[in-house]
Design a protein around this motif. Sequence first.
Motif, PDB file in Angstrom:
ATOM      1  N   ARG A  80       0.844  -1.199   0.000  1.00  0.00           N
ATOM      2  CA  ARG A  80       0.000   0.000   0.000  1.00  0.00           C
ATOM      3  C   ARG A  80       0.874   1.243   0.000  1.00  0.00           C
ATOM      4  O   ARG A  80       1.970   1.257   0.559  1.00  0.00           O
ATOM      5  CB  ARG A  80      -0.917   0.024   1.217  1.00  0.00           C
ATOM      6  CG  ARG A  80      -1.964  -1.058   1.233  1.00  0.00           C
ATOM      7  CD  ARG A  80      -3.231  -0.608   1.940  1.00  0.00           C
ATOM      8  NE  ARG A  80      -3.011  -0.130   3.301  1.00  0.00           N
ATOM      9  CZ  ARG A  80      -4.004   0.306   4.089  1.00  0.00           C
ATOM     10  NH1 ARG A  80      -5.260   0.309   3.643  1.00  0.00           N
ATOM     11  NH2 ARG A  80      -3.743   0.725   5.303  1.00  0.00           N
ATOM     12  N   SER A  81       0.372   2.301  -0.617  1.00  0.00           N
ATOM     13  CA  SER A  81       1.076   3.577  -0.612  1.00  0.00           C
ATOM     14  C   SER A  81       0.797   4.300   0.701  1.00  0.00           C
ATOM     15  O   SER A  81      -0.355   4.395   1.142  1.00  0.00           O
ATOM     16  CB  SER A  81       0.627   4.429  -1.796  1.00  0.00           C
ATOM     17  OG  SER A  81       0.975   3.803  -3.027  1.00  0.00           O
ATOM     18  N   VAL A  82       1.858   4.796   1.326  1.00  0.00           N
ATOM     19  CA  VAL A  82       1.750   5.469   2.620  1.00  0.00           C
ATOM     20  C   VAL A  82       2.675   6.676   2.634  1.00  0.00           C
ATOM     21  O   VAL A  82       3.603   6.779   1.822  1.00  0.00           O
ATOM     22  CB  VAL A  82       2.122   4.525   3.786  1.00  0.00           C
ATOM     23  CG1 VAL A  82       1.165   3.344   3.861  1.00  0.00           C
ATOM     24  CG2 VAL A  82       3.564   4.041   3.647  1.00  0.00           C
ATOM     25  N   ALA A  83       2.443   7.574   3.579  1.00  0.00           N
ATOM     26  CA  ALA A  83       3.303   8.745   3.722  1.00  0.00           C
ATOM     27  C   ALA A  83       4.596   8.352   4.436  1.00  0.00           C
ATOM     28  O   ALA A  83       4.555   7.804   5.537  1.00  0.00           O
ATOM     29  CB  ALA A  83       2.587   9.842   4.488  1.00  0.00           C
ATOM     30  N   SER A  84       5.739   8.639   3.801  1.00  0.00           N
ATOM     31  CA  SER A  84       7.018   8.413   4.455  1.00  0.00           C
ATOM     32  C   SER A  84       7.560   9.706   5.066  1.00  0.00           C
ATOM     33  O   SER A  84       8.495   9.679   5.863  1.00  0.00           O
ATOM     34  CB  SER A  84       8.033   7.849   3.454  1.00  0.00           C
ATOM     35  OG  SER A  84       8.193   8.714   2.335  1.00  0.00           O
ATOM     36  N   HIS A  85       6.967  10.839   4.690  1.00  0.00           N
ATOM     37  CA  HIS A  85       7.322  12.128   5.285  1.00  0.00           C
ATOM     38  C   HIS A  85       6.143  13.070   5.137  1.00  0.00           C
ATOM     39  O   HIS A  85       5.474  13.089   4.103  1.00  0.00           O
ATOM     40  CB  HIS A  85       8.545  12.740   4.597  1.00  0.00           C
ATOM     41  CG  HIS A  85       8.842  14.141   5.034  1.00  0.00           C
ATOM     42  ND1 HIS A  85       9.369  14.449   6.273  1.00  0.00           N
ATOM     43  CD2 HIS A  85       8.670  15.330   4.390  1.00  0.00           C
ATOM     44  CE1 HIS A  85       9.515  15.760   6.381  1.00  0.00           C
ATOM     45  NE2 HIS A  85       9.100  16.316   5.255  1.00  0.00           N
ATOM     46  N   VAL A 123      -3.258   5.685  -2.148  1.00  0.00           N
ATOM     47  CA  VAL A 123      -3.650   6.465  -0.986  1.00  0.00           C
ATOM     48  C   VAL A 123      -4.230   7.805  -1.432  1.00  0.00           C
ATOM     49  O   VAL A 123      -3.779   8.390  -2.425  1.00  0.00           O
ATOM     50  CB  VAL A 123      -2.453   6.680  -0.029  1.00  0.00           C
ATOM     51  CG1 VAL A 123      -1.373   7.543  -0.662  1.00  0.00           C
ATOM     52  CG2 VAL A 123      -2.921   7.281   1.292  1.00  0.00           C
ATOM     53  N   CYS A 124      -5.231   8.265  -0.697  1.00  0.00           N
ATOM     54  CA  CYS A 124      -5.870   9.555  -0.987  1.00  0.00           C
ATOM     55  C   CYS A 124      -5.632  10.504   0.179  1.00  0.00           C
ATOM     56  O   CYS A 124      -5.925  10.177   1.332  1.00  0.00           O
ATOM     57  CB  CYS A 124      -7.371   9.372  -1.213  1.00  0.00           C
ATOM     58  SG  CYS A 124      -8.283  10.919  -1.460  1.00  0.00           S
ATOM     59  N   TYR A 125      -5.094  11.671  -0.129  1.00  0.00           N
ATOM     60  CA  TYR A 125      -4.928  12.734   0.857  1.00  0.00           C
ATOM     61  C   TYR A 125      -5.752  13.948   0.426  1.00  0.00           C
ATOM     62  O   TYR A 125      -5.844  14.259  -0.760  1.00  0.00           O
ATOM     63  CB  TYR A 125      -3.466  13.137   0.991  1.00  0.00           C
ATOM     64  CG  TYR A 125      -2.693  12.309   1.989  1.00  0.00           C
ATOM     65  CD1 TYR A 125      -2.707  12.631   3.352  1.00  0.00           C
ATOM     66  CD2 TYR A 125      -1.942  11.214   1.580  1.00  0.00           C
ATOM     67  CE1 TYR A 125      -2.002  11.879   4.270  1.00  0.00           C
ATOM     68  CE2 TYR A 125      -1.230  10.453   2.499  1.00  0.00           C
ATOM     69  CZ  TYR A 125      -1.268  10.791   3.842  1.00  0.00           C
ATOM     70  OH  TYR A 125      -0.564  10.032   4.754  1.00  0.00           O
ATOM     71  N   VAL A 126      -6.317  14.641   1.422  1.00  0.00           N
ATOM     72  CA  VAL A 126      -7.126  15.831   1.194  1.00  0.00           C
ATOM     73  C   VAL A 126      -6.417  17.039   1.794  1.00  0.00           C
ATOM     74  O   VAL A 126      -6.126  17.066   3.001  1.00  0.00           O
ATOM     75  CB  VAL A 126      -8.527  15.684   1.816  1.00  0.00           C
ATOM     76  CG1 VAL A 126      -9.358  16.954   1.584  1.00  0.00           C
ATOM     77  CG2 VAL A 126      -9.244  14.468   1.231  1.00  0.00           C
ATOM     78  N   GLY A 147       6.989   3.375  -7.662  1.00  0.00           N
ATOM     79  CA  GLY A 147       5.961   2.370  -7.442  1.00  0.00           C
ATOM     80  C   GLY A 147       4.788   2.807  -6.593  1.00  0.00           C
ATOM     81  O   GLY A 147       3.820   2.059  -6.430  1.00  0.00           O
ATOM     82  N   ALA A 148       4.833   4.017  -6.038  1.00  0.00           N
ATOM     83  CA  ALA A 148       3.751   4.495  -5.169  1.00  0.00           C
ATOM     84  C   ALA A 148       2.664   5.187  -5.986  1.00  0.00           C
ATOM     85  O   ALA A 148       2.885   5.602  -7.125  1.00  0.00           O
ATOM     86  CB  ALA A 148       4.302   5.451  -4.115  1.00  0.00           C
ATOM     87  N   SER A 149       1.474   5.323  -5.380  1.00  0.00           N
ATOM     88  CA  SER A 149       0.325   5.916  -6.068  1.00  0.00           C
ATOM     89  C   SER A 149      -0.423   6.841  -5.115  1.00  0.00           C
ATOM     90  O   SER A 149      -0.801   6.442  -4.017  1.00  0.00           O
ATOM     91  CB  SER A 149      -0.615   4.821  -6.574  1.00  0.00           C
ATOM     92  OG  SER A 149      -1.728   5.373  -7.251  1.00  0.00           O
TER      93      SER A 149
END
Length: 277
Positions: free
Chosen positions: A14-19, A40-43, A66-68
Amino acid sequence: MGELALRIGVRSGRSVASHQFHQGALRVLRPHYLDDSGQVCYVVVNPGGAYLGADLFLLDVEVEAGASLLLTTQSATKIYRTPGSFAEQRMTLRLGEGARLELMPDQLIAYREASYRQNTHITVRPTSSLVMAEVITPGWSPDGASFRYEELRLRNEIRVESKDGGIDLLALDNLLVRPPAGDVTGLGFMEGFSHLGSLVVVDARVDQALADELHALTAGHEAHTGISLTRTLAGTTGLVLRSLSDSTEKLNGLLGACTALLRERWHGQEPLNLRKY
Protein backbone atom coordinates in the motif's frame (compact mmCIF):
# COMPACT_ATOMS: atom_id res chain seq x y z
CA MET A 1 0.44 31.85 4.20
CA GLY A 2 1.08 28.14 4.35
CA GLU A 3 3.53 25.35 3.59
CA LEU A 4 2.96 21.65 3.01
CA ALA A 5 5.37 18.80 2.21
CA LEU A 6 4.29 15.23 1.53
CA ARG A 7 6.29 12.21 0.42
CA ILE A 8 4.57 8.95 -0.51
CA GLY A 9 6.26 5.54 -0.55
CA VAL A 10 5.16 1.91 -0.59
CA ARG A 11 4.80 -0.35 2.44
CA SER A 12 3.28 -3.85 2.47
CA GLY A 13 1.66 -3.30 -0.93
CA ARG A 14 0.00 0.00 0.00
CA SER A 15 1.08 3.58 -0.61
CA VAL A 16 1.75 5.47 2.62
CA ALA A 17 3.30 8.74 3.72
CA SER A 18 7.02 8.41 4.45
CA HIS A 19 7.32 12.13 5.28
CA GLN A 20 4.79 14.80 6.17
CA PHE A 21 5.19 18.43 7.22
CA HIS A 22 2.94 21.46 7.39
CA GLN A 23 2.86 24.92 8.86
CA GLY A 24 0.61 27.94 8.56
CA ALA A 25 -2.67 27.67 6.66
CA LEU A 26 -2.09 24.33 4.93
CA ARG A 27 -2.45 20.76 6.18
CA VAL A 28 -3.80 17.37 5.13
CA LEU A 29 -6.50 15.19 6.61
CA ARG A 30 -5.90 11.60 7.62
CA PRO A 31 -5.22 9.33 4.62
CA HIS A 32 -7.86 7.00 3.28
CA TYR A 33 -8.18 4.38 0.54
CA LEU A 34 -11.04 4.49 -1.95
CA ASP A 35 -10.54 0.92 -3.22
CA ASP A 36 -8.24 -2.09 -2.85
CA SER A 37 -5.66 -0.84 -5.38
CA GLY A 38 -3.32 0.44 -2.66
CA GLN A 39 -3.58 4.03 -3.90
CA VAL A 40 -3.65 6.46 -0.99
CA CYS A 41 -5.87 9.56 -0.99
CA TYR A 42 -4.93 12.73 0.86
CA VAL A 43 -7.13 15.83 1.19
CA VAL A 44 -5.46 19.25 1.42
CA VAL A 45 -7.15 21.68 3.81
CA ASN A 46 -6.81 25.45 4.07
CA PRO A 47 -8.35 26.39 7.46
CA GLY A 48 -8.25 30.05 6.47
CA GLY A 49 -10.79 29.31 3.74
CA ALA A 50 -9.33 31.56 1.03
CA TYR A 51 -6.28 33.17 -0.56
CA LEU A 52 -5.80 36.91 0.02
CA GLY A 53 -3.45 39.57 -1.29
CA ALA A 54 0.28 38.78 -0.88
CA ASP A 55 -0.50 35.27 0.41
CA LEU A 56 2.07 32.65 -0.57
CA PHE A 57 1.35 28.91 -0.40
CA LEU A 58 4.13 26.36 -0.94
CA LEU A 59 3.45 22.69 -1.68
CA ASP A 60 6.09 20.02 -2.19
CA VAL A 61 4.86 16.55 -3.17
CA GLU A 62 7.01 13.53 -3.98
CA VAL A 63 5.67 10.15 -5.07
CA GLU A 64 8.40 7.55 -4.78
CA ALA A 65 8.98 4.66 -7.17
CA GLY A 66 5.96 2.37 -7.44
CA ALA A 67 3.75 4.50 -5.17
CA SER A 68 0.32 5.92 -6.07
CA LEU A 69 -1.27 9.10 -4.72
CA LEU A 70 -4.63 10.77 -5.24
CA LEU A 71 -4.42 14.37 -4.00
CA THR A 72 -7.52 16.53 -3.74
CA THR A 73 -8.82 19.48 -1.73
CA GLN A 74 -11.51 19.71 0.92
CA SER A 75 -13.32 22.51 -0.90
CA ALA A 76 -12.93 25.12 -3.63
CA THR A 77 -9.89 27.40 -3.64
CA LYS A 78 -11.25 30.93 -3.29
CA ILE A 79 -9.27 33.98 -4.34
CA TYR A 80 -10.65 37.15 -2.78
CA ARG A 81 -9.64 40.77 -3.45
CA THR A 82 -5.88 41.15 -3.62
CA PRO A 83 -5.16 44.89 -3.27
CA GLY A 84 -1.48 45.72 -3.49
CA SER A 85 -0.21 42.30 -4.54
CA PHE A 86 -1.37 39.01 -6.03
CA ALA A 87 -1.89 35.74 -4.16
CA GLU A 88 0.44 32.94 -5.23
CA GLN A 89 0.73 29.16 -5.03
CA ARG A 90 4.01 27.40 -5.83
CA MET A 91 3.89 23.64 -6.16
CA THR A 92 6.68 21.17 -6.81
CA LEU A 93 5.77 17.63 -7.91
CA ARG A 94 8.29 14.78 -8.29
CA LEU A 95 7.39 11.30 -9.50
CA GLY A 96 9.72 8.30 -9.37
CA GLU A 97 9.85 5.30 -11.70
CA GLY A 98 6.45 3.65 -11.93
CA ALA A 99 4.96 6.32 -9.64
CA ARG A 100 1.45 7.62 -10.17
CA LEU A 101 -0.17 10.91 -9.16
CA GLU A 102 -3.75 12.05 -9.70
CA LEU A 103 -4.14 15.72 -8.75
CA MET A 104 -7.85 16.50 -8.55
CA PRO A 105 -8.54 19.77 -6.69
CA ASP A 106 -11.95 21.36 -6.42
CA GLN A 107 -12.57 24.41 -8.58
CA LEU A 108 -10.58 27.64 -8.36
CA ILE A 109 -12.95 30.57 -7.80
CA ALA A 110 -11.70 34.10 -8.51
CA TYR A 111 -13.75 36.92 -7.00
CA ARG A 112 -13.92 40.63 -7.75
CA GLU A 113 -10.50 42.36 -8.01
CA ALA A 114 -8.63 39.09 -7.50
CA SER A 115 -5.19 38.47 -8.96
CA TYR A 116 -3.60 35.03 -8.65
CA ARG A 117 -0.51 33.18 -9.86
CA GLN A 118 -0.02 29.44 -9.76
CA ASN A 119 3.36 27.98 -10.65
CA THR A 120 3.76 24.20 -10.78
CA HIS A 121 7.12 22.53 -11.41
CA ILE A 122 6.81 18.85 -12.31
CA THR A 123 9.52 16.24 -12.74
CA VAL A 124 8.57 12.76 -13.92
CA ARG A 125 10.43 9.61 -14.94
CA PRO A 126 9.74 7.84 -18.26
CA THR A 127 7.51 5.27 -16.49
CA SER A 128 5.64 7.78 -14.28
CA SER A 129 1.94 8.53 -14.72
CA LEU A 130 0.52 11.99 -14.03
CA VAL A 131 -3.09 13.17 -14.37
CA MET A 132 -4.06 16.71 -13.29
CA ALA A 133 -7.49 18.29 -13.65
CA GLU A 134 -8.59 21.83 -12.79
CA VAL A 135 -11.62 24.08 -13.26
CA ILE A 136 -11.54 27.90 -13.12
CA THR A 137 -14.77 29.61 -12.11
CA PRO A 138 -15.62 33.32 -11.75
CA GLY A 139 -17.17 34.36 -8.45
CA TRP A 140 -20.73 35.69 -8.42
CA SER A 141 -22.41 38.50 -6.54
CA PRO A 142 -25.72 38.10 -4.65
CA ASP A 143 -27.64 39.70 -7.55
CA GLY A 144 -26.22 37.17 -10.03
CA ALA A 145 -23.79 39.50 -11.80
CA SER A 146 -20.30 38.29 -12.64
CA PHE A 147 -17.48 39.45 -10.41
CA ARG A 148 -14.65 40.98 -12.43
CA TYR A 149 -11.41 39.39 -11.28
CA GLU A 150 -8.24 41.02 -12.57
CA GLU A 151 -6.16 38.10 -13.82
CA LEU A 152 -5.17 34.48 -13.32
CA ARG A 153 -1.77 33.16 -14.37
CA LEU A 154 -1.28 29.37 -14.29
CA ARG A 155 2.04 27.90 -15.37
CA ASN A 156 2.99 24.21 -15.55
CA GLU A 157 6.61 23.34 -16.26
CA ILE A 158 6.98 19.61 -16.96
CA ARG A 159 10.37 17.90 -17.16
CA VAL A 160 11.40 14.29 -17.69
CA GLU A 161 14.36 12.78 -15.84
CA SER A 162 15.95 10.03 -17.90
CA LYS A 163 17.74 6.93 -16.62
CA ASP A 164 21.14 8.56 -17.17
CA GLY A 165 20.20 11.43 -14.86
CA GLY A 166 19.52 14.04 -17.54
CA ILE A 167 16.48 16.29 -17.08
CA ASP A 168 14.83 17.73 -20.20
CA LEU A 169 11.83 19.98 -20.71
CA LEU A 170 8.77 18.13 -22.02
CA ALA A 171 6.27 21.00 -21.95
CA LEU A 172 5.75 24.53 -20.74
CA ASP A 173 2.03 25.14 -20.31
CA ASN A 174 1.17 28.80 -19.73
CA LEU A 175 -2.38 30.03 -19.18
CA LEU A 176 -3.27 33.70 -18.71
CA VAL A 177 -6.89 34.65 -18.10
CA ARG A 178 -7.50 38.41 -17.98
CA PRO A 179 -11.16 39.40 -18.38
CA PRO A 180 -11.89 42.58 -20.31
CA ALA A 181 -13.13 45.48 -18.22
CA GLY A 182 -16.84 45.34 -17.59
CA ASP A 183 -17.65 41.76 -18.58
CA VAL A 184 -16.06 38.35 -17.88
CA THR A 185 -18.22 36.55 -20.42
CA GLY A 186 -18.40 38.85 -23.43
CA LEU A 187 -17.77 37.84 -27.04
CA GLY A 188 -14.11 37.73 -27.90
CA PHE A 189 -13.13 36.55 -24.43
CA MET A 190 -13.03 32.76 -23.97
CA GLU A 191 -15.45 32.46 -26.91
CA GLY A 192 -18.21 33.93 -24.74
CA PHE A 193 -17.85 31.27 -22.03
CA SER A 194 -17.19 32.00 -18.35
CA HIS A 195 -15.64 28.74 -17.05
CA LEU A 196 -12.46 26.95 -18.11
CA GLY A 197 -11.38 23.36 -17.49
CA SER A 198 -7.92 21.85 -17.97
CA LEU A 199 -6.63 18.30 -18.02
CA VAL A 200 -2.90 17.47 -18.17
CA VAL A 201 -1.78 13.87 -18.67
CA VAL A 202 1.82 12.66 -18.86
CA ASP A 203 2.27 8.93 -19.47
CA ALA A 204 4.06 6.58 -21.83
CA ARG A 205 0.63 5.40 -23.04
CA VAL A 206 -0.40 8.83 -24.31
CA ASP A 207 -0.60 8.97 -28.11
CA GLN A 208 -2.68 10.43 -30.93
CA ALA A 209 -5.21 7.59 -30.72
CA LEU A 210 -5.90 8.43 -27.06
CA ALA A 211 -6.20 12.13 -27.87
CA ASP A 212 -8.73 11.33 -30.61
CA GLU A 213 -10.70 9.10 -28.25
CA LEU A 214 -10.83 11.72 -25.52
CA HIS A 215 -11.89 14.36 -28.04
CA ALA A 216 -14.72 12.11 -29.22
CA LEU A 217 -15.73 11.55 -25.60
CA THR A 218 -15.96 15.29 -24.93
CA ALA A 219 -18.29 15.74 -27.90
CA GLY A 220 -21.13 14.47 -25.74
CA HIS A 221 -20.72 17.34 -23.27
CA GLU A 222 -21.90 20.95 -23.42
CA ALA A 223 -18.46 22.49 -23.80
CA HIS A 224 -16.00 23.71 -26.41
CA THR A 225 -12.89 21.51 -26.20
CA GLY A 226 -9.44 21.30 -27.78
CA ILE A 227 -6.63 18.78 -27.20
CA SER A 228 -2.93 18.99 -28.02
CA LEU A 229 0.01 16.62 -27.60
CA THR A 230 3.57 17.40 -26.56
CA ARG A 231 6.61 15.85 -28.16
CA THR A 232 7.71 12.41 -26.97
CA LEU A 233 10.68 12.49 -24.62
CA ALA A 234 12.40 9.38 -23.20
CA GLY A 235 9.35 7.37 -24.25
CA THR A 236 6.73 9.49 -22.50
CA THR A 237 4.29 12.03 -23.96
CA GLY A 238 2.10 14.77 -22.55
CA LEU A 239 -1.50 15.66 -23.39
CA VAL A 240 -3.21 18.97 -22.61
CA LEU A 241 -6.98 19.37 -22.84
CA ARG A 242 -8.73 22.74 -22.54
CA SER A 243 -12.48 23.07 -22.31
CA LEU A 244 -14.77 26.11 -22.15
CA SER A 245 -18.26 26.07 -20.71
CA ASP A 246 -20.74 28.11 -18.69
CA SER A 247 -20.82 26.03 -15.51
CA THR A 248 -18.55 24.19 -13.09
CA GLU A 249 -20.88 21.19 -13.10
CA LYS A 250 -20.58 20.72 -16.87
CA LEU A 251 -16.79 20.90 -16.79
CA ASN A 252 -16.56 18.56 -13.81
CA GLY A 253 -18.70 16.10 -15.75
CA LEU A 254 -16.48 16.33 -18.82
CA LEU A 255 -13.19 16.03 -16.91
CA GLY A 256 -14.66 13.25 -14.79
CA ALA A 257 -15.54 11.26 -17.91
CA CYS A 258 -12.00 11.65 -19.26
CA THR A 259 -10.32 10.64 -16.00
CA ALA A 260 -12.75 7.73 -15.59
CA LEU A 261 -11.66 6.37 -18.97
CA LEU A 262 -8.00 6.55 -17.96
CA ARG A 263 -8.59 5.04 -14.50
CA GLU A 264 -10.50 2.05 -15.88
CA ARG A 265 -8.24 1.37 -18.86
CA TRP A 266 -4.87 1.86 -17.22
CA HIS A 267 -5.56 0.77 -13.64
CA GLY A 268 -8.86 -1.13 -13.59
CA GLN A 269 -10.35 1.39 -11.14
CA GLU A 270 -13.86 2.80 -10.84
CA PRO A 271 -14.60 6.47 -11.61
CA LEU A 272 -13.71 8.84 -8.80
CA ASN A 273 -16.34 9.40 -6.12
CA LEU A 274 -14.78 11.58 -3.44
CA ARG A 275 -18.06 11.92 -1.50
CA LYS A 276 -17.34 15.48 -0.45
CA TYR A 277 -20.84 16.86 -1.03
